[in-house]
Design a protein around this motif. Structure first.
Motif, PDB file in Angstrom:
ATOM      1  N   PHE A 159       0.842  -1.141   0.075  1.00  0.00           N
ATOM      2  CA  PHE A 159       0.009  -0.051  -0.132  1.00  0.00           C
ATOM      3  C   PHE A 159       1.094   1.278   0.061  1.00  0.00           C
ATOM      4  CE2 PHE A 159       0.509  -1.348   4.422  1.00  0.00           C
ATOM      5  CZ  PHE A 159       0.875  -0.106   4.942  1.00  0.00           C
ATOM      6  N   CYS A 160       0.230   2.250  -0.167  1.00  0.00           N
ATOM      7  CA  CYS A 160       1.079   3.694  -0.309  1.00  0.00           C
ATOM      8  C   CYS A 160       0.307   4.751   0.745  1.00  0.00           C
ATOM      9  CB  CYS A 160       0.640   4.485  -1.447  1.00  0.00           C
ATOM     10  SG  CYS A 160       1.505   6.127  -1.949  1.00  0.00           S
ATOM     11  N   LEU A 161       1.450   5.099   1.642  1.00  0.00           N
ATOM     12  CA  LEU A 161       1.225   5.972   2.816  1.00  0.00           C
ATOM     13  C   LEU A 161       1.575   7.269   2.338  1.00  0.00           C
ATOM     14  CD1 LEU A 161       2.198   5.384   6.302  1.00  0.00           C
ATOM     15  CD2 LEU A 161       1.888   7.663   5.486  1.00  0.00           C
ATOM     16  N   PRO A 162       0.744   8.255   1.748  1.00  0.00           N
ATOM     17  CA  PRO A 162       1.023   9.667   1.339  1.00  0.00           C
ATOM     18  C   PRO A 162       1.461  10.539   2.294  1.00  0.00           C
ATOM     19  CG  PRO A 162      -1.274   9.415   1.513  1.00  0.00           C
ATOM     20  CD  PRO A 162      -0.964   8.066   1.855  1.00  0.00           C
ATOM     21  N   LEU A 163       2.508  11.285   2.330  1.00  0.00           N
ATOM     22  CA  LEU A 163       3.124  11.903   3.396  1.00  0.00           C
ATOM     23  C   LEU A 163       2.809  13.568   3.107  1.00  0.00           C
ATOM     24  CD1 LEU A 163       6.533  10.434   3.472  1.00  0.00           C
ATOM     25  CD2 LEU A 163       4.759   9.938   4.892  1.00  0.00           C
ATOM     26  N   PRO A 164       2.486  14.486   4.148  1.00  0.00           N
ATOM     27  CA  PRO A 164       2.308  15.787   4.057  1.00  0.00           C
ATOM     28  C   PRO A 164       3.502  16.582   3.529  1.00  0.00           C
ATOM     29  CG  PRO A 164       2.458  15.197   6.488  1.00  0.00           C
ATOM     30  CD  PRO A 164       2.649  13.915   5.625  1.00  0.00           C
ATOM     31  N   SER A 165       4.421  16.099   3.692  1.00  0.00           N
ATOM     32  CA  SER A 165       5.977  16.852   3.105  1.00  0.00           C
ATOM     33  C   SER A 165       7.038  16.004   3.234  1.00  0.00           C
ATOM     34  CB  SER A 165       6.262  18.044   4.015  1.00  0.00           C
ATOM     35  OG  SER A 165       6.396  17.972   5.496  1.00  0.00           O
ATOM     36  N   PRO A 166       8.237  16.215   2.549  1.00  0.00           N
ATOM     37  CA  PRO A 166       9.249  15.259   3.003  1.00  0.00           C
ATOM     38  C   PRO A 166       9.891  15.734   4.325  1.00  0.00           C
ATOM     39  CG  PRO A 166       9.447  16.744   0.808  1.00  0.00           C
ATOM     40  CD  PRO A 166       8.387  17.233   1.463  1.00  0.00           C
ATOM     41  N   GLY A 167      10.836  14.701   4.718  1.00  0.00           N
ATOM     42  CA  GLY A 167      11.297  14.962   6.053  1.00  0.00           C
ATOM     43  C   GLY A 167      11.419  13.494   6.809  1.00  0.00           C
ATOM     44  N   GLU A 168      11.524  13.549   8.094  1.00  0.00           N
ATOM     45  CA  GLU A 168      12.067  12.421   9.060  1.00  0.00           C
ATOM     46  C   GLU A 168      10.667  11.651   9.499  1.00  0.00           C
ATOM     47  OE1 GLU A 168      15.958  11.519  11.152  1.00  0.00           O
ATOM     48  OE2 GLU A 168      14.427  12.217  12.724  1.00  0.00           O
ATOM     49  N   TYR A 169      10.478  10.535   9.352  1.00  0.00           N
ATOM     50  CA  TYR A 169       9.262  10.031   9.998  1.00  0.00           C
ATOM     51  C   TYR A 169       9.614   8.404  10.442  1.00  0.00           C
ATOM     52  CZ  TYR A 169       6.752  13.223   7.122  1.00  0.00           C
ATOM     53  OH  TYR A 169       6.301  14.538   6.440  1.00  0.00           O
ATOM     54  N   ALA A 170       8.635   7.742  11.091  1.00  0.00           N
ATOM     55  CA  ALA A 170       9.042   6.408  11.748  1.00  0.00           C
ATOM     56  C   ALA A 170       7.508   5.960  11.581  1.00  0.00           C
ATOM     57  CB  ALA A 170       9.239   6.369  13.073  1.00  0.00           C
ATOM     58  N   VAL A 171       7.272   4.501  11.061  1.00  0.00           N
ATOM     59  CA  VAL A 171       6.140   3.886  11.090  1.00  0.00           C
ATOM     60  C   VAL A 171       6.186   2.884  11.987  1.00  0.00           C
ATOM     61  CG1 VAL A 171       4.494   2.709   9.385  1.00  0.00           C
ATOM     62  CG2 VAL A 171       5.881   4.724   8.593  1.00  0.00           C
ATOM     63  N   GLY A 172       4.961   2.609  12.588  1.00  0.00           N
ATOM     64  CA  GLY A 172       4.488   1.530  13.589  1.00  0.00           C
ATOM     65  C   GLY A 172       3.298   0.678  13.012  1.00  0.00           C
ATOM     66  N   ILE A 173       3.524  -0.612  12.802  1.00  0.00           N
ATOM     67  CA  ILE A 173       2.578  -1.359  12.074  1.00  0.00           C
ATOM     68  C   ILE A 173       1.815  -2.543  12.918  1.00  0.00           C
ATOM     69  CG2 ILE A 173       2.199  -3.112  10.106  1.00  0.00           C
ATOM     70  CD1 ILE A 173       3.031  -0.516   9.041  1.00  0.00           C
ATOM     71  N   TYR A 174       0.883  -2.826  12.791  1.00  0.00           N
ATOM     72  CA  TYR A 174       0.061  -3.900  13.435  1.00  0.00           C
ATOM     73  C   TYR A 174      -1.033  -4.675  12.572  1.00  0.00           C
ATOM     74  CZ  TYR A 174      -3.916  -1.657  15.171  1.00  0.00           C
ATOM     75  OH  TYR A 174      -4.972  -0.769  15.245  1.00  0.00           O
ATOM     76  N   HIS A 175      -1.196  -6.039  12.755  1.00  0.00           N
ATOM     77  CA  HIS A 175      -2.353  -6.442  12.088  1.00  0.00           C
ATOM     78  C   HIS A 175      -3.554  -6.755  12.709  1.00  0.00           C
ATOM     79  CE1 HIS A 175      -3.251 -10.167   9.244  1.00  0.00           C
ATOM     80  NE2 HIS A 175      -4.419  -9.488   9.596  1.00  0.00           N
ATOM     81  N   ASP A 176      -4.615  -5.642  12.329  1.00  0.00           N
ATOM     82  CA  ASP A 176      -5.881  -5.803  12.885  1.00  0.00           C
ATOM     83  C   ASP A 176      -6.760  -6.881  12.302  1.00  0.00           C
ATOM     84  OD1 ASP A 176      -8.047  -5.138  14.567  1.00  0.00           O
ATOM     85  OD2 ASP A 176      -8.416  -3.433  13.657  1.00  0.00           O
ATOM     86  N   GLU A 177      -6.404  -8.099  12.808  1.00  0.00           N
ATOM     87  CA  GLU A 177      -7.041  -9.244  12.341  1.00  0.00           C
ATOM     88  C   GLU A 177      -8.457  -9.373  12.520  1.00  0.00           C
ATOM     89  OE1 GLU A 177      -5.524 -13.066  12.402  1.00  0.00           O
ATOM     90  OE2 GLU A 177      -3.824 -12.400  13.231  1.00  0.00           O
ATOM     91  N   ASN A 178      -9.173  -8.905  13.637  1.00  0.00           N
ATOM     92  CA  ASN A 178     -10.566  -8.956  14.229  1.00  0.00           C
ATOM     93  C   ASN A 178     -11.263  -7.581  13.833  1.00  0.00           C
ATOM     94  OD1 ASN A 178      -9.486  -7.312  16.132  1.00  0.00           O
ATOM     95  ND2 ASN A 178      -9.958  -8.629  17.931  1.00  0.00           N
ATOM     96  N   ASP A 179     -10.608  -6.421  13.197  1.00  0.00           N
ATOM     97  CA  ASP A 179     -10.845  -5.333  12.521  1.00  0.00           C
ATOM     98  C   ASP A 179     -11.770  -4.553  13.838  1.00  0.00           C
ATOM     99  OD1 ASP A 179     -11.480  -3.285  10.919  1.00  0.00           O
ATOM    100  OD2 ASP A 179     -13.311  -4.217  10.054  1.00  0.00           O
ATOM    101  N   ASN A 180     -11.186  -4.584  14.859  1.00  0.00           N
ATOM    102  CA  ASN A 180     -11.806  -3.816  16.026  1.00  0.00           C
ATOM    103  C   ASN A 180     -11.006  -2.391  16.623  1.00  0.00           C
ATOM    104  OD1 ASN A 180      -9.362  -4.396  17.108  1.00  0.00           O
ATOM    105  ND2 ASN A 180     -10.437  -5.382  19.058  1.00  0.00           N
ATOM    106  N   HIS A 181     -10.345  -1.968  15.383  1.00  0.00           N
ATOM    107  CA  HIS A 181      -9.674  -0.668  15.391  1.00  0.00           C
ATOM    108  C   HIS A 181      -8.739  -0.685  16.619  1.00  0.00           C
ATOM    109  CE1 HIS A 181     -12.028   1.243  12.099  1.00  0.00           C
ATOM    110  NE2 HIS A 181     -12.361   0.190  12.232  1.00  0.00           N
ATOM    111  N   LYS A 182      -8.289  -1.772  17.299  1.00  0.00           N
ATOM    112  CA  LYS A 182      -7.390  -1.510  18.355  1.00  0.00           C
ATOM    113  C   LYS A 182      -6.124  -2.664  18.286  1.00  0.00           C
ATOM    114  CE  LYS A 182     -10.181  -2.615  21.625  1.00  0.00           C
ATOM    115  NZ  LYS A 182     -10.659  -3.065  23.045  1.00  0.00           N
TER     116      LYS A 182
END
Length: 240
Positions: A159-182
């Motif tokens: 997938f693509c994650l659009p950024l508001p501007s160039p710069g320094e970032y970090a990304v955290g990922i998890y698999h929400d298998e039950n789709d409970n938004h947690k």
């Protein structure tokens, strides 16, 4: 003879102050002769040779030159940052903007193309939380710059994650298998769902800090790959 006669007549005219005079020579009378008297200045002016007029030279005319056609090409306007990503938002949850199944990345844009590996199944969504360079907000779910929810695909999810501007970032990922938004966690706050971070830092008794996960994105965008792991993998030493 005629010249002598003329001179005599002129002299007579001068003597008498008349403009006309008559002359007789050898008993012959000659016709009336009109004499015009001029002063010395006039005579000098009359006798002065006339200067021929200078030839008129026409002004040179430059040859007709057709100017080459010039395309009115304007430079592209400078990019404006931060970009307004609000038209792409699917929803806003607890103040965090969310995009579900975002569009593909645009070329020459500060977009982040993400590949998620070790996706166990196609249930639910892969959630990506974007954090800026404010280290105090890192891994704070309420301080996320943008959240992506991409439909999970077993094996690899893109997938693509659009950024508001160039710069320094970090990304955290998890698999929400039950789709409970947690991000579900169990006893001692041990994660119950698979997770990962940008740069794939080693995990131990605590989560990696911002400096271990930070990366820089230029104006033309970049790509990253993040691997998912479970708490069991970490306890077994598979991710240290």
């Amino acid at each position: 003879m005629k010249r002598i006669l003329t001179a005599i007549i002129v002299c007579l005219a001068i003597a008498t102050g008349s403009r006309t005079a008559f002359a007789q020579f050898n008993g012959k009378a000659y016709s009336e002769l009109e004499v015009i008297l001029y002063d010395a200045e006039t005579i000098e002016r009359i006798n002065k040779p006339k200067t021929p007029p200078l030839p008129i030279t026409p002004s040179p005319v430059a040859p007709s030159v057709t100017a080459p056609s010039v395309l009115n090409i304007q430079p592209p306007p400078p990019p404006i940052y931060p970009r307004d990503l609000s038209p792409r938002y699917t929803m806003i949850e607890k103040g965090v903007p969310i995009i579900i199944d975002p569009q593909p990345c645009e070329p020459s844009k500060p977009d982040l193309a993400i590949t998620i590996e070790n996706v166990e199944n196609s249930k639910g969504f892969i959630v990506a939380d974007l954090h800026d360079d404010n280290e105090e907000n890192f891994l704070n779910s309420d301080k996320v710059v943008l959240r992506i929810r991409a439909t999970a695909q077993a094996g690899r999810t893109y997938f693509c994650l659009p950024l508001p501007s160039p710069g320094e970032y970090a990304v955290g990922i998890y698999h929400d298998e039950n789709d409970n938004h947690k991000f579900d966690k169990g006893l001692l706050k041990i994660p119950k769902e698979r997770f990962g971070m940008s740069n794939n830092p080693p995990f131990g008794l605590k989560a990696p800090d911002y400096s271990e996960s930070a990366f820089t994105v230029p104006e033309t965008g970049t790509e990253i790959t993040i691997q998912l792991f479970s708490s069991g993998d970490i306890l077994k030493g598979s991710k240290r």
